[in-house]
Design an enzyme around this catalytic site. Structure first.
Site, PDB file in Angstrom:
ATOM      1  CD  GLU A  87      -2.371   1.324   2.295  1.00 50.64           C
ATOM      2  OE1 GLU A  87      -2.622   0.006   3.367  1.00 50.64           O
ATOM      3  OE2 GLU A  87      -3.229   1.886   2.365  1.00 50.64           O
ATOM      4  NE  ARG A 104       4.831  -7.945  10.230  1.00 54.03           N
ATOM      5  CZ  ARG A 104       3.929  -7.216   9.581  1.00 54.03           C
ATOM      6  NH1 ARG A 104       3.127  -7.783   8.580  1.00 54.03           N
ATOM      7  NH2 ARG A 104       4.244  -6.085   9.074  1.00 54.03           N
ATOM      8  CE  LYS A 127       3.102   0.615   5.173  1.00 56.81           C
ATOM      9  NZ  LYS A 127       2.814  -0.248   2.987  1.00 56.81           N
TER      10      LYS A 127
HETATM   11  P1  ATP Z   1       2.791  -1.914   7.933  1.00 57.02           P
HETATM   12  O1  ATP Z   1       1.858  -3.331   9.066  1.00 57.02           O
HETATM   13  O2  ATP Z   1       3.908  -2.316   7.491  1.00 57.02           O
HETATM   14  O3  ATP Z   1       2.154  -1.492   7.376  1.00 57.02           O
HETATM   15  P2  ATP Z   1       1.432  -3.659   5.450  1.00 57.02           P
HETATM   16  O4  ATP Z   1       1.226  -5.431   5.706  1.00 57.02           O
HETATM   17  O5  ATP Z   1       0.381  -3.290   5.857  1.00 57.02           O
HETATM   18  O6  ATP Z   1       2.799  -3.203   6.685  1.00 57.02           O
HETATM   19  P3  ATP Z   1       1.800  -3.635   3.067  1.00 57.02           P
HETATM   20  O7  ATP Z   1       2.272  -2.245   1.471  1.00 57.02           O
HETATM   21  O8  ATP Z   1       0.727  -3.235   2.694  1.00 57.02           O
HETATM   22  O9  ATP Z   1       2.103  -3.137   3.861  1.00 57.02           O
HETATM   23  O10 ATP Z   1       2.914  -4.620   2.352  1.00 57.02           O
HETATM   24  C1  ATP Z   1       3.459  -5.272   1.498  1.00 57.02           C
HETATM   25  C2  ATP Z   1       3.988  -6.404   1.483  1.00 57.02           C
HETATM   26  O11 ATP Z   1       4.711  -6.788   2.444  1.00 57.02           O
HETATM   27  C3  ATP Z   1       2.347  -7.893   2.057  1.00 57.02           C
HETATM   28  O12 ATP Z   1       2.540  -8.433   1.127  1.00 57.02           O
HETATM   29  C4  ATP Z   1       2.969  -8.086   3.110  1.00 57.02           C
HETATM   30  O13 ATP Z   1       2.518  -8.962   3.598  1.00 57.02           O
HETATM   31  C5  ATP Z   1       4.396  -7.931   3.485  1.00 57.02           C
HETATM   32  N1  ATP Z   1       4.774  -7.735   4.554  1.00 57.02           N
HETATM   33  C6  ATP Z   1       5.202  -6.761   5.032  1.00 57.02           C
HETATM   34  N2  ATP Z   1       5.333  -6.548   6.293  1.00 57.02           N
HETATM   35  C7  ATP Z   1       6.133  -6.852   6.257  1.00 57.02           C
HETATM   36  C8  ATP Z   1       7.425  -7.910   7.019  1.00 57.02           C
HETATM   37  N3  ATP Z   1       7.575  -7.085   7.909  1.00 57.02           N
HETATM   38  N4  ATP Z   1       7.739  -9.060   6.941  1.00 57.02           N
HETATM   39  C9  ATP Z   1       7.130  -9.470   5.606  1.00 57.02           C
HETATM   40  N5  ATP Z   1       6.416  -9.230   4.714  1.00 57.02           N
HETATM   41  C10 ATP Z   1       5.928  -8.026   4.973  1.00 57.02           C
HETATM   42 MG    MG Z   2      -1.129  -3.162   5.290  1.00 63.94          MG
END
Ligand code: ATP
Ligand code: MG
Length: 562
Positions: A35, A261, A271
């Protein structure tokens, strides 16, 4: 850390099985779906290496899909940085796609579900809807609007789309099962009304799809075969499958696969929280070298290949765990040891004057040059000339007027080696009014030129130095952990409570050898005895300490009894 071969994890096994049974005709397509509401962090790097890695290993395709379904938090700045960071990490998406490009098709499919009696407009507010959802062992309550006629639902949905209703007044929900044991299937929300400007679709839409309504359908539009995500989406999988099973898909039905994760000790990968650090001025920005963002790590001097190798070494599992940050640093250190050239720099300079240093005919101290090896790990890096004369900077820590036990460096009457140059013996010190040592006087032995004594005399210590007349002044930034706690937030529930108030020390007047004035911005060098330092990409002569020289990972393993 056990290194598991990438080719044998459960995701790759599953893809291999699908290929064997020709489920997708041998086709493999993945996507990385961030996102655009912030900058990518080390956790995203893990997802990127899996998404792109799996596709590449099976001759498939991986696209970048910006999951831009929430106009309130998303910006073009983030989109651009995501594209750039993925390239820096070493991956090239086949295409850069946007979920917002499917808003029209998604909407058509929503009408399709409404027409089949599988979705309805609910006039209740969000709070009521979430209360009625119930919980484990708590029955769900059906909305009084659940049994609206198809005609009424269609009419309301179209008027929602046309902008007739204010934010929050109505939602579209899938009609599944309010008593389902999986809460995700208790009539999930598909659309909410939001009169907001979207960074790409502008004011075209005032209806925005939820993650669940957008994600699987976007995968299907694009032809994704394996939709890899993290474990928190496991409970969403039945919903992912439910939507796809109800819709007239244009092609293959994608499959969601979850893995754990990546989390690191002393590190926050959310984020929202990283954004707060930026907003509160705890760090200088998303690219502050203390940030676990790809921008921050890059500025700090972490090689992209070290991040990739670390992600591969961690492996891909379904068990959540937290990796020691020292393990990542060990990979960084190992790579920099081979890749980076050696230089001399003095962080806390103390003047050393050689009283028997020769002068030329005009009475000026002569300048000698020593040829020093740039990188003992890589002879191809060659050598450089380093100036040496009778006035030098040495590290203040390397001198003790009264040496404590086991202090083998310089002190009055003691002889040490100046790396690659001469043996020197301290004779006496000059102090300021406050009694601080401001200068050491010493003599040198001309017979030790090059750093060895012809009579086999041994010294206990070799010290780095910079010739004062030729030195360049620079700034060094030394970093400690941004979070003091091993698991930030473990104590209070709020990771930001564990922020280290002293995570950066700026040394504004370090002395570095002249060769460093010509270093390319972004280059990482090893300051001998001090660590690896990255030259800032923007600020001239600002060096960020990437990592120290000591392998703390070995100690962590020892403590853990490994
Ligand atoms: P945040 O909680 O930091 O906002 P998010 O999961 O909402 O992270 P996205 O931008 O939606 O962030 O994630 C894009 C991709 O990255 C998704 O497939 C998510 O599962 C993966 N991702 C995010 N954080 C991690 C992590 N710590 N380890 C592995 N994959 C991750
Ligand atoms: Mg997300």
């Amino acid at each position: 850390m056990t290194v598991s071969p990438e080719s044998s994890d459960f995701i790759r096994d599953l893809v291999r099985r699908d290929n064997e049974t020709a489920e997708y005709g041998g086709r493999v397509q993945t996507r990385f779906p961030p996102e655009p509401n912030g900058y990518l962090h080390i956790g995203h790097a893990k997802a990127i290496t899996v998404d792109f890695g799996v596709a590449a290993e099976f001759g498939g395709v991986c696209n970048l899909r910006l999951d831009d379904t929430n106009p309130d938090t998303e910006e073009t700045e983030y989109v651009d940085s995501i594209v750039d960071d993925i390239a820096w990490l070493g991956y090239a998406p086949k295409s850069v796609l946007f979920a917002s490009d499917y808003f029209g098709q998604l909407y058509d499919w929503a009408e399709y579900l409404v027409e089949r009696g599988q979705a309805y407009v609910d006039d209740q507010d969000g709070e009521t809807i979430s209360e009625q959802r119930g919980g484990y062992g708590n029955p769900g309550v059906e909305s009084p609007f659940r049994d609206r006629s198809v005609e009424e639902n269609l009419d309301l949905l179209r008027r929602m789309r046309a902008g007739e209703f204010p934010d929050g007044s109505r939602v579209l929900r899938a009609k599944i099962d309010m008593q389902h044991e999986n809460m995700q299937l208790r009539d999930p929300v598909m659309y909410r009304i939001r009169h907001a400007h979207h960074h790409r679709t502008g004011d075209d839409w005032c209806l925005y799809p939820t993650y669940d309504w957008a994600h699987g359908q976007s995968d299907a539009f694009e032809g994704v075969t394996h939709s890899i995500c993290t474990l928190e989406f496991e409970s969403h999988r039945p919903l992912y499958d439910w939507y796809l099973s109800q819709l007239p898909l244009p092609g293959d039905r994608p499959k969601q696969i979850e893995f754990a994760r990546l989390e690191l000790t002393h590190t926050v990968t959310s984020k929202r929280r990283l954004m707060k650090l930026v907003q509160d001025g705890v760090v200088d920005g998303w690219d502050d070298p203390r940030m676990p963002t790809l921008r921050g790590l890059r500025r700090r001097g972490y090689p992209a290949s070290a991040i990739r190798d670390f992600c591969a070494a961690v492996g891909t599992t379904r068990t959540n765990s937290r990796q020691a940050i020292e393990a990542l640093e060990a990979v960084v250190r190992r790579q920099l040891n081979t890749a980076s050239q050696r230089r001399m720099a003095v962080l806390r300079p103390l003047k050393l004057v050689i009283t028997n240093w020769p002068k030329d005919a005009d009475g000026r101290p002569i300048v000698e040059h020593f040829e020093l090896t740039n990188n003992p790990e890589n002879p191809a890096d060659g050598t450089r000339q380093v100036a040496f004369t009778g006035e030098l900077w040495i590290e203040a820590d390397d001198f003790a007027e009264v040496p404590p036990p086991k202090f083998f460096r310089l002190s009055p009457g003691r002889e040490v080696r100046l790396r690659g140059a001469y043996f020197v013996t301290a004779t006496d010190v000059v102090k300021d009014d406050a009694g601080q040592v401001v200068q050491i006087n010493a003599t040198y032995d001309p017979a030790t030129r090059g750093g060895d004594s012809p009579d086999g005399r041994k010294v206990k210590s070799t010290m780095h130095w910079v010739s004062a007349g030729q030195a360049v002044e620079a700034t060094a930034a030394l970093y400690e952990r941004l979070f003091l706690a091993t698991v930030p937030g473990e104590r209070t529930g709020e990771p930001l409570d564990d922020v280290n108030p002293n995570s950066r020390e700026l040394l504004p007047a370090i002395k570095v050898e002249a060769a460093l004035a010509d270093t390319e911005p972004g280059t990482v060098v090893q300051f001998e005895r001090l660590g690896y330092f990255a030259l800032d990409p923007e600020t001239p002569l600002l060096f960020h300490r990437t990592v120290g020289l000591k392998d703390e990972w070995a100690n962590v393993q020892k403590r853990a009894g490994a």
